[in-house]
Every structure is written in C-alpha cells, then in structure tokens.
Scaffold this motif. Structure first.
Motif, mmCIF file in Angstrom:
data_model
loop_
_atom_site.group_PDB
_atom_site.id
_atom_site.type_symbol
_atom_site.label_atom_id
_atom_site.label_comp_id
_atom_site.label_asym_id
_atom_site.label_seq_id
_atom_site.Cartn_x
_atom_site.Cartn_y
_atom_site.Cartn_z
ATOM 1 N N ASP A 1 0.829 -1.204 0.000
ATOM 2 C CA ASP A 1 0.000 0.000 0.000
ATOM 3 C C ASP A 1 0.866 1.257 0.000
ATOM 4 O OD1 ASP A 1 0.927 0.269 2.632
ATOM 5 O OD2 ASP A 1 -0.855 -0.685 3.481
ATOM 6 N N ILE A 2 0.166 2.385 0.059
ATOM 7 C CA ILE A 2 0.842 3.681 -0.009
ATOM 8 C C ILE A 2 1.776 3.884 1.173
ATOM 9 C CG2 ILE A 2 0.484 6.174 0.010
ATOM 10 C CD1 ILE A 2 -0.282 5.011 -2.597
ATOM 11 N N ARG A 3 1.414 3.359 2.340
ATOM 12 C CA ARG A 3 2.275 3.528 3.523
ATOM 13 C C ARG A 3 3.597 2.789 3.343
ATOM 14 N NH1 ARG A 3 -1.996 1.533 7.869
ATOM 15 N NH2 ARG A 3 -2.347 0.141 6.088
ATOM 16 N N ASP A 4 3.530 1.590 2.751
ATOM 17 C CA ASP A 4 4.769 0.861 2.447
ATOM 18 C C ASP A 4 5.636 1.683 1.499
ATOM 19 O OD1 ASP A 4 3.781 -1.259 3.964
ATOM 20 O OD2 ASP A 4 2.930 -2.267 2.217
ATOM 21 N N ALA B 1 5.637 4.965 0.934
ATOM 22 C CA ALA B 1 6.174 6.175 1.569
ATOM 23 C C ALA B 1 7.338 5.835 2.502
ATOM 24 C CB ALA B 1 5.058 6.886 2.334
ATOM 25 N N ALA B 2 7.202 4.737 3.248
ATOM 26 C CA ALA B 2 8.271 4.349 4.172
ATOM 27 C C ALA B 2 9.534 3.939 3.418
ATOM 28 C CB ALA B 2 7.783 3.203 5.063
ATOM 29 N N ILE C 1 8.835 -2.560 8.332
ATOM 30 C CA ILE C 1 7.608 -1.782 8.140
ATOM 31 C C ILE C 1 6.387 -2.582 8.577
ATOM 32 C CG2 ILE C 1 6.115 -0.734 6.385
ATOM 33 C CD1 ILE C 1 8.754 -0.122 4.823
ATOM 34 N N HIS C 2 6.390 -3.886 8.263
ATOM 35 C CA HIS C 2 5.259 -4.742 8.630
ATOM 36 C C HIS C 2 5.396 -5.322 10.040
ATOM 37 C CE1 HIS C 2 3.819 -5.675 4.231
ATOM 38 N NE2 HIS C 2 3.917 -4.377 4.484
#
Length: 415
Positions: free
Chosen positions: A90-93, A95-96, A259-260
C-alpha cells in the motif's frame, strides 16, 4: 603443383558426374536439404521464441525488484493458499521505503485495473488497462513517448486529470491520423486530458507488460477514481547503478519486514520478484527444447547421410570400368578416393546451402506477412556448413575406399 592439379581434376570428375545424373543428384540433394532445413528451422524457431520471451522479460527491468502479494511462478504445485491472505502493498509501504531505502535509485507505487473502456466521442476501445503510477515510474520502466510528454512533477503531486495513452488506444479513439494531444477522453467515468502517446511495443509473450493497450494516469489522481481493493497494486524498486541487485534486495527485504513489524520467527508476508526468477525458468525450459531439437536434427542428418551413402555406392558401381581405365593409365588410389569424396561432400554442401536458403526465404516471408523477425543464428549457419562437409565425408568414405581398392583389370572387365 601436381597435387593441386590432381585435386582440380578430381573436382572436375565429381561435378561432371553430378551433372550427368541430374535426377539422382536432385534426389540426393533433397534428402540433405530437408535434413538441414529441419535442423536449422527447429533451432531458428527456438531462438526466435527465446528472443521474444527475453524481450518481454527485459521490459520488466534487469535491475528492478517488484514488491507484490504473489510470487511469480505457477503450475500445478503453486501453493496459492500460503499467499492468499497476504496484504497488498500500500501507499504507507511506498512512503516508508522512499524515506528509508539507501540502495534504491527510484521507487514507484503502481495500481493496475484491467478490462476497462476508454471513450472519445462515438469511438471507444474496450479491454484496456488503467494504470496509476507515481512519478518515478518513468525512470524505472524507461517508457518511450512518441507524441506529447510525460507528467510533470507538479501534475503528479496535484493529481491532475491527465493521461498518457497506448498506441493501440490512440489508433482506436483517434482514427485517420487525428492528433490525440490535448483531447479529453473518458476513462472510469472521468474525463482526462491526453498529454502523450506511448511508442508501440507489441504484445509480450510472458507478461502483459506492453503499454499499447494501457492508459497511464498520475497516482494521486488514480487514488480518487480507482478502487484499490479491486486493483493490482505493487511497488517497483530499481537498484543504484553501482549497487548489486542482491544488495538492494537484502535491504528491501529488511525494510519491508521492519515496516510490517514481523518478528524473526515469522515468514515474509510479501514477495520480492525479479527477472532472474523468470530467466532461470527459461534456461531450464530451453535446455529441454534444445535437447529435443538436437535429437530431431541428428535423425534428420542421419537420413540425409544414408541417402548420400546409398547414391555413392550406386555411383561407384556404375563407374567401375572408368575407374579401371583410370588406374590402368596410372591413376593413384588417392586420386580415385578424392573423386568420390569430393562428389559426396559437394552433394552435402550444395544440399546444406539449399536448405539454408529456404530457411532465409521462409524467414523473409514470415517477417513480410506477419511482422515477426525470425532469428537465424550465424553460429548455426557455420555449423550447417561444417555438418554438411562432415556428412559428405562420412557418407562417402566407404564407397570411395572401395573404389580406390578396385583391381584395374577386374574393374575394366565389369563393363
């Protein structure tokens, strides 16, 4: 000089024999021609298939990693149940990763949704793929635009309703050479302004990675018009030029696990795909294909060789009295031997060249009619000439040796 003169006379005798027996020569050539045609045709077809498959793989990028839910692969043993509950990137992945990655040259987030329709006036094209991508996609895919331009940084950030369309879509929506740049088309119920047209690529043979039937829009615009839950989302990461792909892959895996928030005991809940996975599968597949092609070629060559040997035995039988006369006049054994060896080799070389000519003619016709470039490996051409010479040498050695050992008196009486 005497040796060269004798070899020249041997060539003369051999070619006169070929001219005098045109039907037999034609039938002998036919066997070798078909054999060479089959072996070159099989390997040319394999090389053409391989070139097209590798061309499809190259579009994915040799130094690019794909963060996806599903690993590349397939087949009956594909353990789909292990991956079905994984989250989509997703977008959060994205961005990170953009913030933390140090070995990546460019990172792009992409959303694809297929089987859609594009419309302009009364014209429409169905079955298209709408792709929304972040600005860095252009640096990773090296997309070629023949008309117009790519998104500007501000258009990508603002999520402007602009689009770049594939060549097939441009031909369908704007027939008759109409310039699509600046026109508004309808996609996913929204109007978008066409700012560019991709260069025609042709269909890939492994993955549908061609942009011919795609509409590319900025990611920030796509997030408002595409239902991400029903789309295929993935992250593309290209490695820096001076950094190995393995090093980038190692860092990317560590970042995604962080991240996860996966513990050391937990398995990855994502897949890192790369083209080496496909090329390894292709190499294994083509080893089997080349082996099968080699067996077909060997049998074809053997058939041609047996045909040459049979004809040479007949030729020796017919010319026994001539051999007797030549030997009674002082002809040496190697002179008689060379006549028949040269005749056999000449038959095979002419047959090989005929088969090769037919392959090139068929390749030209296929390209002319279907636009498919057939790959004829120069190495195979050289191998064909060498094989033809060896076949003639092997097929003619026994008949030639028999002719050279004939007793001149008995040979003359055979008439």
């Amino acid at each position: 000089m005497m040796f060269l003169r004798l070899i020249g006379e041997s060539f003369g005798f051999a070619f006169r024999a070929l001219r005098e027996n045109r039907t037999r020569t034609f039938l002998s050539l036919l066997g070798v021609t078909i054999g060479i045609l089959i072996i070159i045709g099989v390997f040319s077809a394999v090389d053409t298939l391989r070139a097209n498959l590798e061309s499809s793989v190259e579009k994915l990028g040799s130094k690019t990693l794909y963060v996806q839910k599903w690993p590349w692969g397939g087949g009956e043993d594909y353990p789909w149940w292990k991956y079905v509950n994984r989250p989509d990137p997703d977008i959060r992945d994205f961005a990170a990763l953009r913030t933390r990655m140090t070995t990546a040259e460019a990172i792009s987030f992409n959303i694809d949704i297929g089987n859609r329709m594009a419309q302009y006036g009364n014209n429409n094209v169905s079955g298209i793929t709408v792709s929304a991508a972040s600005h860095d996609l252009f640096d990773i895919r090296k997309l070629e635009i023949v008309q117009g331009r790519y998104f500007t940084e501000s258009e990508s950030n603002r999520g402007s309703n602009v689009a770049i369309i594939g060549a097939t879509i441009a031909e369908g929506l704007f027939p008759g050479g109409t310039d699509p740049i600046g026109k508004s088309i309808k996609v996913l119920g929204r109007k978008v302004n066409v700012i560019g047209v991709f260069k025609k690529e042709g269909e890939g043979m492994i993955f549908d990675v061609s942009m011919d039937n795609a509409v590319l829009i900025p990611l920030n615009f796509g997030r408002n018009v595409i239902n991400i839950r029903r789309a295929d989302s993935y992250i593309m990461v290209s490695a820096l030029p001076h950094v190995s792909l393995d090093e980038t892959e190692s860092e990317l895996r560590g970042m995604m696990r962080s991240i996860h928030r996966l513990s050391p005991q937990e398995e990855d809940d994502f897949s890192l795909n790369k083209t080496t996975i496909i090329t390894a599968q292709l190499d294994a597949m083509f080893k089997v294909i080349n082996l099968a092609g080699g067996f077909i070629g060997i049998f074809s060559i053997l058939v041609g060789g047996f045909g040459i040997a049979n004809i040479m035995f007949v030729s020796v039988k017919e010319r026994t009295h001539i051999i007797g006369i030549q030997k009674s006049l002082g002809a040496k054994n190697y002179f008689i031997l060379s006549q028949f060896l040269i005749e056999a080799i000449a038959l095979c070389i002419i047959g090989g060249l005929a088969g090769l000519s037919i392959v090139y003619l068929l390749a030209f016709l296929v390209k002319l009619m279907f636009g498919l470039a057939i790959v004829v490996n120069i190495g195979m051409v050289i191998l064909t000439i060498v094989l033809s010479t060896l076949i003639g040498l092997i097929a003619g050695i026994i008949p030639a040796a028999m002719a050279a050992r004939l007793d001149p008196v008995e040979a003359i009486r055979s008439k």
